[in-house]
Design an enzyme around this catalytic site. Structure first.
Site, PDB file in Angstrom:
ATOM      1  N   GLU A  45      40.310  80.304  93.551  1.00 12.71           N
ATOM      2  CA  GLU A  45      39.002  80.928  93.358  1.00 12.71           C
ATOM      3  C   GLU A  45      38.115  80.608  94.549  1.00 12.71           C
ATOM      4  O   GLU A  45      37.951  79.442  94.904  1.00 12.71           O
ATOM      5  CB  GLU A  45      38.354  80.387  92.082  1.00 12.71           C
ATOM      6  CG  GLU A  45      36.880  80.717  91.923  1.00 12.71           C
ATOM      7  CD  GLU A  45      36.202  79.869  90.853  1.00 12.71           C
ATOM      8  OE1 GLU A  45      34.950  79.758  90.896  1.00 12.71           O
ATOM      9  OE2 GLU A  45      36.893  79.313  89.988  1.00 12.71           O
ATOM     10  N   LYS A 133      35.634  79.495  80.419  1.00 13.30           N
ATOM     11  CA  LYS A 133      35.480  78.342  81.315  1.00 13.30           C
ATOM     12  C   LYS A 133      34.421  77.413  80.722  1.00 13.30           C
ATOM     13  O   LYS A 133      33.250  77.780  80.636  1.00 13.30           O
ATOM     14  CB  LYS A 133      35.054  78.851  82.698  1.00 13.30           C
ATOM     15  CG  LYS A 133      34.539  77.786  83.655  1.00 13.30           C
ATOM     16  CD  LYS A 133      33.991  78.467  84.907  1.00 13.30           C
ATOM     17  CE  LYS A 133      33.234  77.507  85.786  1.00 13.30           C
ATOM     18  NZ  LYS A 133      32.645  78.181  86.964  1.00 13.30           N
TER      19      LYS A 133
END
Length: 210
Positions: A45, A133
Site C-alpha cells: 500500500e 481496517k
C-alpha cells in the site's frame, strides 16, 4: 482509467500482510521492493500523502506484476478516482466513507475501510467493505480484536498500527483476517543502503510466521 490488474487473493492469503509505504522516496522503493518480493511478501500500500504516490503506484503496478499494489489514505471520491486512474488494485481508507466503499464494491475493487469502534466497524462492513481496517490499533492490541470478534465474528478485520514481529501471531489468534504494517515492517535503519541482507532476513522472518 488505466487497466487495473486483478487483486491476487491467493498471494495475499499466503502472507496476509499489507505493507504500508509512507513518505518513502523512489530510490528506496527501487531497492526495497525486489527484496520484499524475494521474501515472499506480495501486498503493498502506498499512502496518498506520500510525495509522488500516484506515480509510485503506477510504476509498481507495471514493473512488478507479482505484487498487489494499492493506495492508502484514500479519504474521498476524488482520492479514489486518482488512485484507480493510477492503477491501484485495492483501496485502504483511514475512515468510513460509504460512498467510497460503494464505488469500490461496484467495481469489484477490494476495499479495506478504516474504523475503530464497534459501530464504525459494523457500518463499514454493512456498507460493503471487503475487510475492515481496525485503526489505529496501536493503543489497543490483540485483546481488542478478540473483544470485537466476539459479537462481530463474521466481520473480516485487518488491524493496523502496533503490529510487529513479536506480536503478529497474537492478532491472528485473536481472529484477524490480515494485518497492516508500516514502520515495524519497514524500519528506517534497515531501509538504508547496504542493509539489504538484514532487510531480507527481517522480511523472511515475518513471512515464516504463516
Amino acid at each position: 482509467m488505466c487497466k487495473i490488474k486483478e487483486f491476487s487473493w491467493t498471494k495475499f492469503h499466503e502472507a496476509p500482510i499489507v505493507g504500508i509505504l509512507r513518505g518513502i522516496d523512489e530510490a528506496t522503493i527501487n531497492r526495497v521492493i525486489p527484496i520484499y518480493i524475494e521474501a515472499g511478501l506480495s501486498t503493498i500500500e502506498v499512502t496518498l500523502n506520500t510525495p509522488n504516490a500516484l506515480a509510485f503506484i503506477s510504476k509498481l503496478s507495471e514493473a512488478y506484476p507479482e505484487l498487489n499494489v494499492g493506495a492508502g489514505t484514500v479519504c474521498d471520491m476524488s482520492d479514489l478516482d486518482k488512485a484507480l486512474e493510477a492503477g491501484s488494485q485495492f483501496i485502504v481508507t483511514p475512515i468510513v466513507d460509504q460512498e467510497v466503499i460503494a464505488k469500490c464494491k461496484s467495481l469489484d475493487i477490494p476495499i479495506f475501510s478504516g474504523a475503530l469502534t464497534p459501530t464504525e466497524i459494523y457500518t463499514a462492513w454493512k456498507a460493503g467493505a471487503t475487510a475492515v481496517k481496525i485503526f489505529p490499533c496501536s493503543k489497543f492490541g490483540a485483546g481488542y480484536i478478540k473483544d470485537i470478534k466476539a459479537p462481530l465474528n463474521e466481520i473480516k478485520v485487518l488491524p493496523t498500527g502496533g503490529v510487529d514481529s513479536d506480536n503478529i501471531q497474537s492478532f491472528f489468534k485473536a481472529g484477524a483476517y490480515g494485518v497492516g504494517m508500516g514502520g515495524s515492517l519497514f524500519p528506517k535503519d534497515l531501509l538504508a543502503e547496504g542493509k539489504e541482507a538484514e532487510l531480507l532476513a527481517h522480511f523472511k522472518a515475518l513471512k515464516s510466521t504463516f
